[in-house]
Every structure is written in C-alpha cells, then in structure tokens.
Scaffold this motif. Structure first.
Motif, PDB file in Angstrom:
ATOM      1  N   ARG A  18      59.225  41.019  64.334  1.00  0.00           N
ATOM      2  CA  ARG A  18      58.217  39.955  64.297  1.00  0.00           C
ATOM      3  C   ARG A  18      58.899  38.593  64.360  1.00  0.00           C
ATOM      4  N   ILE A  19      58.281  37.660  65.074  1.00  0.00           N
ATOM      5  CA  ILE A  19      58.786  36.290  65.092  1.00  0.00           C
ATOM      6  C   ILE A  19      58.542  35.675  63.714  1.00  0.00           C
ATOM      7  N   THR A  20      59.555  35.044  63.159  1.00  0.00           N
ATOM      8  CA  THR A  20      59.460  34.521  61.804  1.00  0.00           C
ATOM      9  C   THR A  20      60.135  33.156  61.714  1.00  0.00           C
ATOM     10  N   GLU A  21      60.130  32.586  60.533  1.00  0.00           N
ATOM     11  CA  GLU A  21      60.770  31.292  60.313  1.00  0.00           C
ATOM     12  C   GLU A  21      62.291  31.464  60.221  1.00  0.00           C
ATOM     13  N   PRO A  22      63.062  30.409  60.524  1.00  0.00           N
ATOM     14  CA  PRO A  22      64.515  30.501  60.363  1.00  0.00           C
ATOM     15  C   PRO A  22      64.893  30.588  58.890  1.00  0.00           C
TER      16      PRO A  22
END
Length: 212
Positions: free
Chosen positions: A148-152
């Motif tokens: 899943r695309i997530t925060e850094p």
C-alpha cells in the motif's frame, strides 16, 4: 418580626469599586481578623507553588524523553518496513489555476499511479503529485510491506517536534492541576468560613435583635 434572626451577611469575597483592596500577603500578617483558615490557605498556596515548580519540569522532561524514544522507535520501524519505489502516473495531473505562483509550488493533487509492490505484483494507488504532470511521468512513492502507498518514515524534525509538543502538554497539565487544586482548596475553605460565620451569627444575632 420579633425573635426572628436576620440572615448573616458575610463580607464580600473580593474588593469592589470604592473599597480598599487587601494588602499584599495579608494572610501572613498578624491581625485580629485573620482566621486559621486564612493562614491554612496561604500555606496550601505555597505548598502547591513549590510542588508545581518541582513537578512541572520533571514531568516535562520525563514525558518528552518518553515521547522522543517512542517516535524514534516508530521511525526506525517505518524505515525497515517501507520502500521508496518508482510509480507511473496513469492520468494527467490537474493544472493549477495560477501556474508558477508560490501557491502552485506548494499545491499537490492526488493522482492514480501504478507501481510494483514488494511481492513483484503490479499495483495501483493514489499519491500526491505536482500540478500539471502528464500521464506516464515517473514519481517516487513510499510503499509498505502489504503493497500500500503510505507516508514516508518520520524525520528527525518531526520526531523532535512531536516530543516537544508532548513535553509542553505535560508541563501545562501539571500547572493546570496545581491551579485546580488551589481553586478547590479555596472553595472548600470558603464554605467552611461561611458555615462558621453562620454559626457565630446565630449565637450573636438574638442579643442584637431583641426589642427594648
């Protein structure tokens, strides 16, 4: 009516217009009107002040240190479990109404992208990109182990800022607790003073209210 005791009228709690204010530190000065509860309230205020002065910095340091260690551990975990991967825009990003402006430089639009997950499978998701990027442009996204695309991961500045925030909250919490304790103590002692005033008036008023 003869024999009826008029209600007690205690002095006002605070000086009003036209009245002389109480002198500074009046609770510590010897005078015939000072009650034991006045001196007790003064000692309670001193005790609470000393307690707050000692506890507030200690709480601020302890909570700030604990928060810093917590967020540092979180950042380390995020660094170990997240990857920076290339992704390709599937559509053109919207254009900003004022291209080249300072607002446009700060604005980001959510656009659907495709990328390869940690398991090697093709995936899609949305990420924030600069205005006006055309389709098939490549951007970098952070992806967790589940694909899943997530925060850094948290940066050192973010860790420090959050730790300082918790430290300030701890300091203010101790100060507010001290103020609340002082207010409650003052309320209780004032109720006790009023009860004593009523009892003294009930014993004295009949001698003043008798008819000649």
């Amino acid at each position: 009516m003869a024999g009826e005791i008029p209600p007690a009228q205690p002095p006002p709690a605070a000086p009003g217009p036209g009245r002389h204010p109480r002198p500074l530190l009046w609770q510590w000065r010897r005078n015939p009107l000072r009650r034991r509860t006045d001196r007790l309230q003064a000692w309670v205020a001193v005790g609470l002040l000393l307690a707050v002065l000692a506890a507030a910095p200690a709480a601020m340091f302890a909570v700030g240190d604990a928060a810093h260690r917590h967020y540092r551990g979180t950042a380390e975990h995020e660094t170990e479990t997240r990857d920076h991967r290339p992704a390709v825009l599937m559509y053109d990003a919207p254009r900003h109404p004022e291209p080249g402006s300072d607002e446009a430089k700060e604005t980001r639009y959510a656009v659907k992208v495709r990328f390869t997950g940690p398991d090697g499978r093709a995936r899609t998701g949305k990420t924030d990109v600069e205005p006006g990027l055309p389709a098939d442009s490549t951007v970098l996204v952070w992806v967790d182990r589940a694909g899943r695309i997530t925060e850094p991961p948290l940066t050192a500045e973010q860790i420090r800022s959050r730790a300082v925030g918790w430290a300030i909250l701890a300091f203010l919490g101790v100060v507010l607790a001290g103020l609340a304790a002082h207010a409650v103590t003052g309320f209780v002692l004032r109720r006790r003073n009023l009860a004593g005033w009523d009892a003294a008036w009930a014993a004295t008023a009949p001698r003043w209210s008798r008819l000649p």
